[in-house]
Design an enzyme around this catalytic site. Structure first.
Site, short mmCIF file in Angstrom:
data_model
loop_
_atom_site.label_atom_id
_atom_site.label_comp_id
_atom_site.label_asym_id
_atom_site.label_seq_id
_atom_site.Cartn_x
_atom_site.Cartn_y
_atom_site.Cartn_z
N HIS A 141 -39.39 -64.03 45.10
CA HIS A 141 -38.88 -65.40 44.95
C HIS A 141 -37.51 -65.58 45.60
CE1 HIS A 141 -41.65 -66.90 41.75
NE2 HIS A 141 -41.76 -65.62 41.45
N GLU A 164 -36.14 -68.17 46.53
CA GLU A 164 -35.53 -69.45 46.09
C GLU A 164 -34.63 -69.26 44.87
OE1 GLU A 164 -38.56 -68.53 45.66
OE2 GLU A 164 -39.26 -69.07 43.65
N CYS A 192 -45.03 -65.87 45.67
CA CYS A 192 -45.62 -65.39 44.42
C CYS A 192 -46.97 -66.09 44.14
CB CYS A 192 -44.62 -65.54 43.29
SG CYS A 192 -44.95 -64.38 41.95
#
Ligand SMILES: NC(=O)CC[C@H](N)C(=O)O
Length: 198
Positions: free
Chosen positions: A177, A179, A82
């Site tokens: 994302h 994560e 991002c």
């Protein structure tokens, strides 16, 4: 490389902790990076999501921008998600006038590209080279890649059109994302890139 690679997470701003946890799950040793001396000691780096204008400002303030550019030029593997993707772009659109990037990937990235109607959304995405089916893509005021140069491999695109994951040599970037999803395949893919280079 037989032991675990040491992967820094640029810790100026953004979701540092989540990346550090995902890296640990992918068998890397994660370390927060705020100073040039710390950057000098890692094998690779993750630039997290957050706000690229702030990250740019802080990287300049902390004297990290130039060392980052030098390590990228020297071939250090970097993964940007991002805002991190924006940081790795050679050129950005809709940035702030004083916003600088580290660069390294020959691409033009548009900030906040999905616009107001679609500021945050989630979508399954097929990523080239990743086994086990699509990843769950979480997009938060995400950029997209408007165009890429010849040396850039497109790994994923939404609706066969909006490029959201790319790789150029040892640099990897996603608009989304991973994560935040508990699926560590992208981090594992990156850690494998780091191991392959060593
Ligand atoms: N989730 C994110 O990283 C958002 C990126 C942010 N819109 C920027 O321009 O930096």
């Amino acid at each position: 490389m037989t032991s675990s690679p040491v992967v820094g997470v640029l810790a100026l701003q953004g979701d540092v902790r989540e990346h550090a946890m995902a890296l640990a799950e992918a068998d890397a040793v994660a370390r927060p990076i705020r100073r040039p001396e710390e950057l000098a000691e890692v094998d690779a780096l993750v630039i997290p999501g957050g706000e690229s204008t702030t990250m740019s400002k802080l990287a300049l303030l902390f004297g990290l921008m130039q060392p980052l550019r030098e390590r990228v030029a020297a071939g250090m593997p970097v993964y940007g998600s991002c805002a991190g993707m924006i940081m790795l772009a050679d050129k950005i659109l809709d940035g702030r006038d004083d916003q600088e990037t580290v660069g390294g990937i020959d691409m033009v990235v548009r900030r906040n590209a999905f616009g107001r109607q679609n500021e945050s959304f989630e979508q399954a995405i097929e990523v080239r080279g990743l086994d086990g089916g699509p990843v769950h893509g979480v997009f938060i005021r995400a950029p997209w890649v408007e165009s890429v140069g010849e040396g850039v491999e497109v790994l994923a695109a939404l609706d066969h059109e909006r490029i959201v994951a790319v790789r150029q040599g040892s640099l990897l970037a996603t608009s989304f994302h991973p994560e935040l999803t508990g699926d560590h395949r992208i981090h594992r893919f990156f850690v494998d890139m780091v191991r392959a280079r060593a």
